[in-house]
Write a protein that holds these residues in place. Structure first.
Motif, PDB file in Angstrom:
ATOM      1  N   ILE A  63       0.854  -1.183   0.000  1.00 28.35           N
ATOM      2  CA  ILE A  63       0.000   0.000   0.000  1.00 28.35           C
ATOM      3  C   ILE A  63       0.890   1.232   0.000  1.00 28.35           C
ATOM      4  O   ILE A  63       2.048   1.190   0.410  1.00 28.35           O
ATOM      5  N   GLU A  64       0.349   2.337  -0.503  1.00 28.36           N
ATOM      6  CA  GLU A  64       1.094   3.596  -0.432  1.00 28.36           C
ATOM      7  C   GLU A  64       1.072   4.085   1.013  1.00 28.36           C
ATOM      8  O   GLU A  64       0.011   4.167   1.640  1.00 28.36           O
ATOM      9  N   ALA A  65       2.234   4.393   1.551  1.00 28.76           N
ATOM     10  CA  ALA A  65       2.347   4.793   2.950  1.00 28.76           C
ATOM     11  C   ALA A  65       1.859   6.227   3.156  1.00 28.76           C
ATOM     12  O   ALA A  65       2.136   7.113   2.343  1.00 28.76           O
ATOM     13  N   GLU A  66       1.161   6.447   4.248  1.00 28.38           N
ATOM     14  CA  GLU A  66       0.706   7.774   4.654  1.00 28.38           C
ATOM     15  C   GLU A  66       1.828   8.430   5.444  1.00 28.38           C
ATOM     16  O   GLU A  66       1.888   8.337   6.679  1.00 28.38           O
ATOM     17  N   VAL A  67       2.751   9.075   4.724  1.00 29.45           N
ATOM     18  CA  VAL A  67       3.978   9.566   5.360  1.00 29.45           C
ATOM     19  C   VAL A  67       3.855  10.992   5.886  1.00 29.45           C
ATOM     20  O   VAL A  67       4.848  11.584   6.314  1.00 29.45           O
ATOM     21  N   ASP A  68       2.653  11.545   5.884  1.00 30.53           N
ATOM     22  CA  ASP A  68       2.491  12.912   6.372  1.00 30.53           C
ATOM     23  C   ASP A  68       2.535  12.989   7.890  1.00 30.53           C
ATOM     24  O   ASP A  68       2.999  13.973   8.457  1.00 30.53           O
ATOM     25  N   VAL A  69       2.026  11.938   8.557  1.00 33.14           N
ATOM     26  CA  VAL A  69       2.041  11.910  10.022  1.00 33.14           C
ATOM     27  C   VAL A  69       2.354  10.491  10.470  1.00 33.14           C
ATOM     28  O   VAL A  69       1.934   9.518   9.841  1.00 33.14           O
ATOM     29  N   LEU A  70       3.094  10.373  11.578  1.00 31.94           N
ATOM     30  CA  LEU A  70       3.481   9.049  12.062  1.00 31.94           C
ATOM     31  C   LEU A  70       2.264   8.253  12.521  1.00 31.94           C
ATOM     32  O   LEU A  70       2.258   7.010  12.425  1.00 31.94           O
ATOM     33  N   SER A  71       1.232   8.933  12.996  1.00 32.05           N
ATOM     34  CA  SER A  71       0.031   8.219  13.418  1.00 32.05           C
ATOM     35  C   SER A  71      -0.609   7.487  12.245  1.00 32.05           C
ATOM     36  O   SER A  71      -1.204   6.416  12.417  1.00 32.05           O
ATOM     37  N   GLY A  72      -0.481   8.053  11.045  1.00 34.76           N
ATOM     38  CA  GLY A  72      -0.995   7.382   9.861  1.00 34.76           C
ATOM     39  C   GLY A  72      -0.237   6.097   9.580  1.00 34.76           C
ATOM     40  O   GLY A  72      -0.835   5.069   9.223  1.00 34.76           O
ATOM     41  N   ILE A  73       1.084   6.144   9.746  1.00 36.47           N
ATOM     42  CA  ILE A  73       1.911   4.952   9.568  1.00 36.47           C
ATOM     43  C   ILE A  73       1.524   3.887  10.587  1.00 36.47           C
ATOM     44  O   ILE A  73       1.363   2.709  10.259  1.00 36.47           O
ATOM     45  N   ARG A  74       1.381   4.293  11.843  1.00 38.40           N
ATOM     46  CA  ARG A  74       1.012   3.335  12.888  1.00 38.40           C
ATOM     47  C   ARG A  74      -0.330   2.674  12.577  1.00 38.40           C
ATOM     48  O   ARG A  74      -0.507   1.467  12.784  1.00 38.40           O
ATOM     49  N   LYS A  75      -1.275   3.459  12.075  1.00 34.31           N
ATOM     50  CA  LYS A  75      -2.591   2.919  11.736  1.00 34.31           C
ATOM     51  C   LYS A  75      -2.478   1.886  10.631  1.00 34.31           C
ATOM     52  O   LYS A  75      -3.119   0.822  10.684  1.00 34.31           O
ATOM     53  N   GLU A  76      -1.668   2.159   9.624  1.00 35.95           N
ATOM     54  CA  GLU A  76      -1.507   1.225   8.505  1.00 35.95           C
ATOM     55  C   GLU A  76      -0.825  -0.064   8.945  1.00 35.95           C
ATOM     56  O   GLU A  76      -1.268  -1.167   8.587  1.00 35.95           O
ATOM     57  N   ILE A  77       0.243   0.062   9.718  1.00 37.64           N
ATOM     58  CA  ILE A  77       0.955  -1.133  10.197  1.00 37.64           C
ATOM     59  C   ILE A  77       0.043  -1.956  11.107  1.00 37.64           C
ATOM     60  O   ILE A  77       0.024  -3.191  11.038  1.00 37.64           O
ATOM     61  N   ALA A  78      -0.729  -1.276  11.935  1.00 37.12           N
ATOM     62  CA  ALA A  78      -1.656  -1.981  12.825  1.00 37.12           C
ATOM     63  C   ALA A  78      -2.723  -2.721  12.025  1.00 37.12           C
ATOM     64  O   ALA A  78      -3.098  -3.855  12.360  1.00 37.12           O
ATOM     65  N   ALA A  79      -3.220  -2.087  10.972  1.00 38.95           N
ATOM     66  CA  ALA A  79      -4.240  -2.726  10.138  1.00 38.95           C
ATOM     67  C   ALA A  79      -3.682  -3.970   9.466  1.00 38.95           C
ATOM     68  O   ALA A  79      -4.344  -5.019   9.415  1.00 38.95           O
ATOM     69  N   TYR A 103      10.089   4.696   9.453  1.00 42.12           N
ATOM     70  CA  TYR A 103       9.349   5.793   8.828  1.00 42.12           C
ATOM     71  C   TYR A 103       9.473   7.112   9.591  1.00 42.12           C
ATOM     72  O   TYR A 103       9.106   8.166   9.070  1.00 42.12           O
ATOM     73  N   ARG A 104      10.011   7.070  10.821  1.00 40.96           N
ATOM     74  CA  ARG A 104      10.011   8.277  11.651  1.00 40.96           C
ATOM     75  C   ARG A 104      10.757   9.442  10.985  1.00 40.96           C
ATOM     76  O   ARG A 104      10.248  10.570  10.904  1.00 40.96           O
ATOM     77  N   LYS A 105      11.957   9.195  10.473  1.00 41.34           N
ATOM     78  CA  LYS A 105      12.733  10.252   9.806  1.00 41.34           C
ATOM     79  C   LYS A 105      12.057  10.684   8.519  1.00 41.34           C
ATOM     80  O   LYS A 105      12.038  11.877   8.175  1.00 41.34           O
ATOM     81  N   ILE A 106      11.496   9.739   7.790  1.00 42.86           N
ATOM     82  CA  ILE A 106      10.798  10.050   6.545  1.00 42.86           C
ATOM     83  C   ILE A 106       9.647  11.010   6.811  1.00 42.86           C
ATOM     84  O   ILE A 106       9.441  11.982   6.083  1.00 42.86           O
ATOM     85  N   VAL A 107       8.913  10.761   7.880  1.00 49.00           N
ATOM     86  CA  VAL A 107       7.778  11.612   8.231  1.00 49.00           C
ATOM     87  C   VAL A 107       8.242  13.022   8.577  1.00 49.00           C
ATOM     88  O   VAL A 107       7.605  14.012   8.195  1.00 49.00           O
ATOM     89  N   ARG A 108       9.371  13.138   9.287  1.00 46.00           N
ATOM     90  CA  ARG A 108       9.894  14.469   9.637  1.00 46.00           C
ATOM     91  C   ARG A 108      10.133  15.305   8.383  1.00 46.00           C
ATOM     92  O   ARG A 108       9.777  16.490   8.319  1.00 46.00           O
TER      93      ARG A 108
END
Length: 266
Positions: free
Chosen positions: A145-161, A223-228
């Motif tokens: 899936i395309e990663a939601e790299v705008d906010v880390l919470s979006g990444i966490r939601k995707e990985i959790a899903a 993804y943390r640095k990518i999001v920054r």
């Protein structure tokens, strides 16, 4: 799971479908944009007639039936999400609201079966496919899936899903570097092909996707640095929102790309 089947959810110009077909897989491809769909039918007419490709002119949506689709001047950015259209406008791409046929992804899975690999890139609606897959006992071996790299919470939601569906291993793939990819020989997925990936394509998948498999926790940290960087210079970054934001970004040329998250069951 059908081991010879791949879903291309977000067909665009068929860059990925062409690769999957060349590798020897059958493909179910989904494209909401009417013009892209009709161009795809012409380009792949022989594969459609042979039954190797099923190309659907629908938008994956919460409900089945006519829905609004926000067609963008940049045809890769079409979306069922109005906020995506507003983002595109900030980036200089106009948009038009049209009506297309929406379809729940679960209906498509019931019609064609669960694929070996599922590539999803539909501009803000990727998680609808994961939600639908949760209704089935069967799972695709691989998903991207395309990663939601705008906010880390979006990444966490995707990985959790993905984790909730049983996916245990992940790869972070920088999509801007896909044209540099070279298929391994011998092949680890399908048959070997010498393939030149065009810019904007999703690239290799499964065991051929670049990088090491890592845990969900490591993927979030990766993804943390990518999001920054994205929060500064990305499509929704605060610098982009400045009056001269696009010019500042173009001058500084930050290391900004988009990323796909690949997931494997085992």
């Amino acid at each position: 799971m059908q081991r010879d089947l791949i879903y291309d959810v977000g067909f665009h110009h068929g860059e990925d479908t062409e690769f999957y077909l060349t590798k020897g897989f059958k493909v179910v491809a989904i494209e909401a944009h009417p013009a892209l769909y009709h161009a795809g039918r012409q380009k792949f007419i022989h594969d459609i007639e042979s039954g190797r490709l099923m190309l659907l002119n629908v938008a994956v949506a919460e409900t089945s039936g006519p829905i609004s689709f926000f067609e963008s001047d940049n045809d890769v950015w079409g979306s069922i999400r109005r906020d995506a259209a507003k983002r595109n406008e900030r980036l200089g791409a106009g948009w038009r609201e049209i009506t297309v046929e929406g379809r729940q992804f679960g209906e498509i899975l019931r019609q064609f079966g669960v694929p070996y690999y599922m590539k999803v890139d539909i501009e803000g609606a990727d998680l609808l496919c994961l939600k639908a897959l949760a209704e089935f006992d069967d799972r695709s071996q691989y998903i991207s899936i395309e990663a939601e790299v705008d906010v880390l919470s979006g990444i966490r939601k995707e990985i959790a899903a993905l984790s909730s569906l049983g996916y245990a291993k992940f790869k972070i793939v920088r999509q801007g570097h896909v044209p540099l990819q070279s298929c391994p020989n011998p092949a680890r997925e399908g048959r070997f092909v010498e393939y030149k990936f065009p810019y904007g394509s999703s690239g290799m998948f499964g065991e051929e996707a670049p990088g090491e498999w890592i845990s969900g926790d490591r993927a979030v940290e990766g993804y943390r640095k990518i999001v920054r960087v994205q929060r500064l210079f990305g499509d929704k970054g605060w610098i982009r929102r400045l009056p001269l934001g696009n010019k500042i970004t173009n001058f500084l040329q930050p290391d900004v790309s988009w990323y796909d998250t690949h997931a494997s069951l085992t």
